[in-house]
Every structure is written in C-alpha cells, then in structure tokens.
Motif scaffolding. Structure first.
Motif, short mmCIF file in Angstrom:
data_model
loop_
_atom_site.label_atom_id
_atom_site.label_comp_id
_atom_site.label_asym_id
_atom_site.label_seq_id
_atom_site.Cartn_x
_atom_site.Cartn_y
_atom_site.Cartn_z
N ALA A 1 0.83 -1.20 0.00
CA ALA A 1 0.00 0.00 0.00
C ALA A 1 0.87 1.26 0.00
O ALA A 1 0.58 2.22 -0.72
N THR B 1 2.32 1.71 -3.64
CA THR B 1 1.37 2.03 -4.71
C THR B 1 0.51 3.26 -4.43
O THR B 1 -0.13 3.78 -5.34
N GLU B 2 0.48 3.72 -3.18
CA GLU B 2 -0.28 4.92 -2.83
C GLU B 2 0.64 6.12 -2.62
O GLU B 2 0.24 7.10 -2.01
N TRP B 3 1.88 6.02 -3.07
CA TRP B 3 2.86 7.11 -3.10
C TRP B 3 3.41 7.49 -1.73
O TRP B 3 4.22 8.42 -1.62
N THR C 1 -3.86 9.83 -9.98
CA THR C 1 -4.71 8.89 -9.26
C THR C 1 -4.13 8.69 -7.86
O THR C 1 -2.93 8.87 -7.64
N ARG D 1 -3.85 5.90 -6.32
CA ARG D 1 -3.13 4.63 -6.30
C ARG D 1 -2.61 4.36 -7.71
O ARG D 1 -3.26 4.70 -8.70
N GLU E 1 -1.98 3.11 -11.17
CA GLU E 1 -2.75 2.39 -12.18
C GLU E 1 -2.08 2.67 -13.51
O GLU E 1 -1.51 3.74 -13.71
N THR F 1 1.22 -2.35 -13.58
CA THR F 1 1.01 -2.55 -12.15
C THR F 1 0.93 -4.04 -11.86
O THR F 1 0.63 -4.85 -12.73
N TYR G 1 -0.86 -6.23 -8.73
CA TYR G 1 -1.59 -6.37 -7.48
C TYR G 1 -1.90 -7.86 -7.34
O TYR G 1 -2.99 -8.32 -7.65
#
Length: 169
Positions: free
Chosen positions: A42, A45-47, A61, A63, A65, A90, A92
């Motif tokens: 997390a 991918t959520e910076w 975005t 997250r 993508e 990506t 996941y």
C-alpha cells in the motif's frame, strides 16, 4: 495518449533490461509476514513511500494504475529536479505488489523504473527497484557518472522510508 520517451515500455516488469542504458537493481528486506507485505504494498502504490522519503509527488490517481501520470520532484542540495512519468504497468498479486513507470518529455533521464514488494516463501518482505535509464537532458549528461550515484542514493532512501513505514505498523 501516452508520450513516453523510450521504446522498451514494460521491460522492468519481465526483463531483460535493454542494452544501451545504465541498469540499476536494488533489493532490501523491509519486513516479515503478510501484514508487513500488505502495508509495504500500500505504501508503494499509494505514493507514501516516495512522500515519506522527502520526495514531492503529484499523481493523477490516488493509487498506481496503468496510465497514471506522475510528477516526482527530488531535491539534491540546493537543486530540485522534477521528473514527469507515466505508470506503464502494475502488479496487485497475492505475493507481488508494485508498479513501473516510464519517463515522459522533460524528464532529465530516459527510461523506466519499477518499485515492487514481494512476499517470499520464508515470509520475508522484499522491496526491489529495477531501472534502466540514460541521460535525456543537458544537465544529466553533464553530471555523467554522478547520476548513477544519485540514483543509488535515492533508491536506498526509498527503502529506508519503506522500512520505517512498515515498522510503524
């Protein structure tokens, strides 16, 4: 429409890395077990990993993508470098989370970089950065051999930030 500045799009996902570029490979253990893996995935991918390291991130975005545009800004001493990128893939997956992004016009380098977290069979959570790049700006060419040194410093800093995020729970 994508405006990537290199033809080998996606090479950091499956390899091999293309010839004619500087290659970077960094791998570090950042935790242990499923909870640490999820937290690390997390953060990547959520910076949060980038932001915790002191990097400024503007992303289209929340997250990562495919197609997300990202502007990463890093300070090196009194200088700040902004790097426009686009997420090109990506992951996941059950034991792999991460993304790769490529350079867009006005990025000081030309190439691709990925940030991936893997959960190994023994429970170790690994953070890996894989990249290929070459200078695209006059100042990156002028910096010459200092660029790979700065890149290694940056990915080490990202790994340290991710380890802190994971250990904080």
């Amino acid at each position: 429409m994508s405006t990537l500045t290199y033809p080998e799009v996606g090479a950091t996902r499956l390899g091999p890395l293309p010839d004619g570029y500087h290659h970077l490979h960094h791998r570090a253990a950042v935790g242990r077990g499923r909870a640490d893996f999820e937290a690390a995935g997390a953060a990547v991918t959520e910076w949060r990993m980038h932001r915790t390291s002191g990097t400024r991130v503007q992303a289209s975005t929340a997250r990562a993508e495919a197609g997300t545009t990202v502007r990463v800004s890093v300070a090196l001493g009194p200088f700040r470098f902004t790097a426009p990128c686009e997420v090109v893939w990506t992951a996941y997956e059950k034991q792999r989370i991460g993304f790769g992004y490529g350079t867009r016009p006005h990025h000081p380098e030309c190439g691709e970089e990925c940030f991936v977290v893997d959960l190994a069979d023994d429970g170790t959570v690994w953070f890996t950065v894989l990249a290929f790049s070459r200078p695209a700006s006059w100042y990156a060419r002028l910096a010459g051999p200092l660029v790979p040194v700065a890149q290694r410093w940056y990915v080490h800093r990202l790994g340290t930030a991710l380890r802190r995020i994971v250990s904080a729970g």
